[in-house]
Enzyme design. Structure first.
Site, PDB file in Angstrom:
ATOM      1  N   ASP A 169       0.820  -1.210   0.000  1.00  0.00           N
ATOM      2  CA  ASP A 169       0.000   0.000   0.000  1.00  0.00           C
ATOM      3  C   ASP A 169       0.855   1.261   0.000  1.00  0.00           C
ATOM      4  O   ASP A 169       0.507   2.262  -0.634  1.00  0.00           O
ATOM      5  CB  ASP A 169      -0.925  -0.001   1.220  1.00  0.00           C
TER       6      ASP A 169
ATOM      7  N   ASN B  43      -7.085   4.027  10.021  1.00  0.00           N
ATOM      8  CA  ASN B  43      -8.378   4.165  10.693  1.00  0.00           C
ATOM      9  C   ASN B  43      -8.777   2.895  11.443  1.00  0.00           C
ATOM     10  O   ASN B  43      -9.306   2.942  12.554  1.00  0.00           O
ATOM     11  CB  ASN B  43      -9.443   4.524   9.648  1.00  0.00           C
TER      12      ASN B  43
ATOM     13  N   ALA C  22      -7.798   7.857  21.222  1.00  0.00           N
ATOM     14  CA  ALA C  22      -7.705   7.901  22.693  1.00  0.00           C
ATOM     15  C   ALA C  22      -8.417   9.118  23.282  1.00  0.00           C
ATOM     16  O   ALA C  22      -7.804   9.961  23.934  1.00  0.00           O
ATOM     17  CB  ALA C  22      -6.241   7.876  23.133  1.00  0.00           C
TER      18      ALA C  22
END
Length: 261
Positions: free
Chosen positions: A45, A162, A183
């Site tokens: 990727d 993601n 977080a």
């Protein structure tokens, strides 16, 4: 037809590039560094994303990837399919997927930046501490976010960084943006959403710095320091990237083979 190769610097990728070049020559397709209609990445990727960046997200080029990396969601062609792939390319009877480009405007005290991304942008504190950001959707306040950062991904990018933060996988035929908290802090003082939000890709998302103006933005894995940042506004614009589809596997099959098999 002319093609250009974008090759990772490792032996499997180089060997695949050498083999591919011979097959292209055999079928009278020319490898050209300057004038080409098809761009081919050889790697994973990361190689695919570098190829798009190096060609400045050119909407007039057809992009395709050969997978010699570890996890490759974007490159479809396998090294043992090179002969079949070149014949497929020469015939020109292939489907094209048009994928929107994430366009981001960053306003700092002394400059305005225009950035493009294929997968995602991530905004965090420069020192990797908790950051506070006002988040607006269509110029309406969603929340005052407190946490490690915010990730905004495209549908294609939903299966990339993601996913590491608990974001949702989006069906690739849906055209969306996904706002995923990293977080988040929820306390008596701060009330931050803990789940991602999915909206249509044409809707604008705006981030404004509340406490610390020096932030770090990561665009498809590349970091950039933002000094005295005021606001970031992003949405998918009108530019479309054209990706050649070699395999037309069902979405469920792709997810199973890439992540579960």
């Amino acid at each position: 037809m002319n093609v250009k190769l974008f090759v990772n610097e490792n032996e499997p990728s180089k060997a695949t590039a050498s083999k591919l070049t011979k097959i292209l020559n055999k079928h009278h397709l020319k490898v050209d560094e300057t004038e080409y209609e098809v761009a081919i990445s050889i790697g994973g990727d990361g190689a695919f994303l570098r190829m798009i960046r190096e060609t400045n997200f050119n909407p007039n080029i057809n992009y395709v990837g050969i997978h010699t990396g570890t996890l490759g969601f974007l490159p479809e062609v396998l090294p043992n399919e090179l002969e079949e792939f070149v014949k497929f390319l020469k015939n020109g009877n292939y489907q094209i997927s048009e994928i929107g480009v994430l366009e981001t405007v960053v306003e700092c005290k002394d400059e305005i930046l225009h950035l493009e991304a294929f997968n995602e942008i991530v905004v965090r504190d420069l020192e990797q501490n908790a950051t506070t950001l006002d988040i607006q959707i269509e110029n309406e306040l969603l929340e005052r976010f407190k946490g490690d950062g915010i990730l905004i991904s495209t549908s294609i990018g939903s299966t990339a960084y993601n996913l590491s933060f608990g974001g949702s996988i989006v069906y690739f035929k849906l055209h969306t943006l996904q706002l995923t908290p990293i977080a988040p802090i929820t306390s008596s003082r701060y009330h931050s959403l803990r789940n991602s939000i999915i909206i249509p890709e044409y809707i604008s998302i705006k981030l404004e710095s509340v406490e610390k103006p020096d932030l770090l933005i990561t665009i498809d894995g590349e970091n950039k320091i933002l000094k005295n940042m005021k606001r970031i506004q992003t949405k998918v614009g009108s530019k479309k990237i054209k990706q050649i589809r070699f395999h037309n596997a069902p979405f469920a099959t792709i997810i199973h083979e890439k992540f579960l098999k």
